[in-house]
Design an enzyme around this catalytic site. Structure first.
Site, PDB file in Angstrom:
ATOM      1  N   SER A 212       0.821  -1.214   0.000  1.00 27.90           N
ATOM      2  CA  SER A 212       0.000   0.000   0.000  1.00 27.90           C
ATOM      3  C   SER A 212       0.854   1.263   0.000  1.00 27.90           C
ATOM      4  O   SER A 212       0.324   2.361  -0.178  1.00 27.90           O
ATOM      5  CB  SER A 212      -0.920   0.013   1.227  1.00 27.90           C
TER       6      SER A 212
ATOM      7  N   HIS B  36      -2.773  -3.472  -5.932  1.00 28.35           N
ATOM      8  CA  HIS B  36      -3.191  -3.102  -4.578  1.00 28.35           C
ATOM      9  C   HIS B  36      -4.685  -3.320  -4.394  1.00 28.35           C
ATOM     10  O   HIS B  36      -5.509  -2.565  -4.915  1.00 28.35           O
ATOM     11  CB  HIS B  36      -2.824  -1.633  -4.302  1.00 28.35           C
TER      12      HIS B  36
ATOM     13  N   GLU C  99      -5.934  -1.002  -7.413  1.00 30.52           N
ATOM     14  CA  GLU C  99      -4.982  -0.056  -7.994  1.00 30.52           C
ATOM     15  C   GLU C  99      -3.891  -0.858  -8.703  1.00 30.52           C
ATOM     16  O   GLU C  99      -3.224  -1.688  -8.085  1.00 30.52           O
ATOM     17  CB  GLU C  99      -4.346   0.817  -6.908  1.00 30.52           C
TER      18      GLU C  99
ATOM     19  N   ASN D  32      -4.520   6.029  -0.917  1.00 32.89           N
ATOM     20  CA  ASN D  32      -3.933   6.371   0.379  1.00 32.89           C
ATOM     21  C   ASN D  32      -3.366   7.785   0.421  1.00 32.89           C
ATOM     22  O   ASN D  32      -3.327   8.407   1.484  1.00 32.89           O
ATOM     23  CB  ASN D  32      -2.856   5.364   0.752  1.00 32.89           C
TER      24      ASN D  32
END
Length: 283
Positions: A119, A140, A152, A190
């Site tokens: 991540s 991800h 992702e 994130n």
């Protein structure tokens, strides 16, 4: 590239979730971890989620059995030698991931694609320890993997187009919705989500509002399904802090400074749901 057999490294929350969606969609999966107990825990969690799906009539008993029959477990990295794609979901520590990929690079066939579920760690950096940076990519997933649609797909500096298109197609075969992201700190989700949570912690820390009200304004005012402090507890406060520290270090920008309260809670071991206490208490 035709993908038939997939390796998954790590039987934890993310690894078991990735294994489940892979097996449910007809792929042969080799799930590897370093201890039998970890593998058993991962398989038990998969069986539990599949049984819940049967109870709610999302899947049939036959589909459950077929999915479980697609999974092979192992303690040996060598068992992944003939996999077409290997998805890594081990602990989020850079050196451990590098060590695993270095070993795997000597074991797997040359055309095998390596994908990391990291991540935060730069894909280009992880790819650099292998002899196949053009066949190295980020994949991800989001927790819970069997429910969340997004994946992702992160391209490293040397990731080639064939690898990218193969992984996009694979994510779609899993029933997911892939989004291509360049290799940048925090990727996309994130980079936006974790600073928002950090700002919510600052608001609580500075006495702007009580924690329930901070969550409520985002749930009711921004239509978020879960307030930021509740979400932090679900993600794990140590994970939130780690991502903020990566953003702060990589961008060298004070806007990514972790809130002192977040640091204090992590030091105290109040990490959220997984420890029974974070911003809220859990039975």
């Amino acid at each position: 590239m035709d993908v038939e057999k997939i390796g998954v490294l790590g039987a934890g929350i993310m690894g078991s979730g990735i294994t489940q969606v892979t097996a449910q969609n007809g792929f042969q999966v080799v799930l590897r971890d370093i201890e039998k107990d970890l593998i058993k825990k991962g398989i038990d969690s998969i069986e539990k989620r599949l049984s819940k799906g049967v109870d709610k009539e999302y899947i049939s008993e036959k589909e459950k059995k077929e999915a479980l029959s697609n999974i092979e477990t192992t303690l040996e990295l060598e068992a992944l030698e003939d996999c077409d794609v290997v998805i890594e979901a081990v602990v989020e520590e850079k050196e451990i991931k590098k060590e695993v990929f270095t070993e795997l690079d000597d074991i797997c066939k040359g055309e095998t694609i390596f994908a990391s579920n990291t991540s935060t760690i730069p894909i280009t950096e992880l790819a650099s320890v292998t002899n196949r940076p053009e066949r190295f990519i980020g994949m991800h997933f989001f927790n819970p993997v069997h429910i969340m649609d997004l994946v992702e797909v992160i391209r490293g500096l040397e990731t080639d187009g064939k690898t990218t298109s193969t992984i996009i197609s694979l994510a779609q075969d899993f029933g997911k919705k892939p989004v291509c992201i360049e290799d940048t700190p925090g990727f996309a989700v994130n980079r936006m989500l974790i600073p928002m949570i950090n700002e919510a912690v600052f608001a609580y820390y500075e006495g702007v509002a009580e924690k329930d009200d901070i969550d409520k304004v985002m749930e009711l005012g921004a239509n978020h399904p879960m307030g930021p402090l509740k979400l932090a507890d679900m993600i794990g406060l140590d994970t939130v802090l780690h991502i903020m520290e990566v953003l702060y270090e990589e961008f060298n920008d004070p806007k990514y400074r972790p809130c002192p309260l977040l640091k204090k809670m992590v030091r105290a071991g109040r990490l959220g749901k997984k420890t029974g206490e974070g911003f809220y208490e859990y039975g």
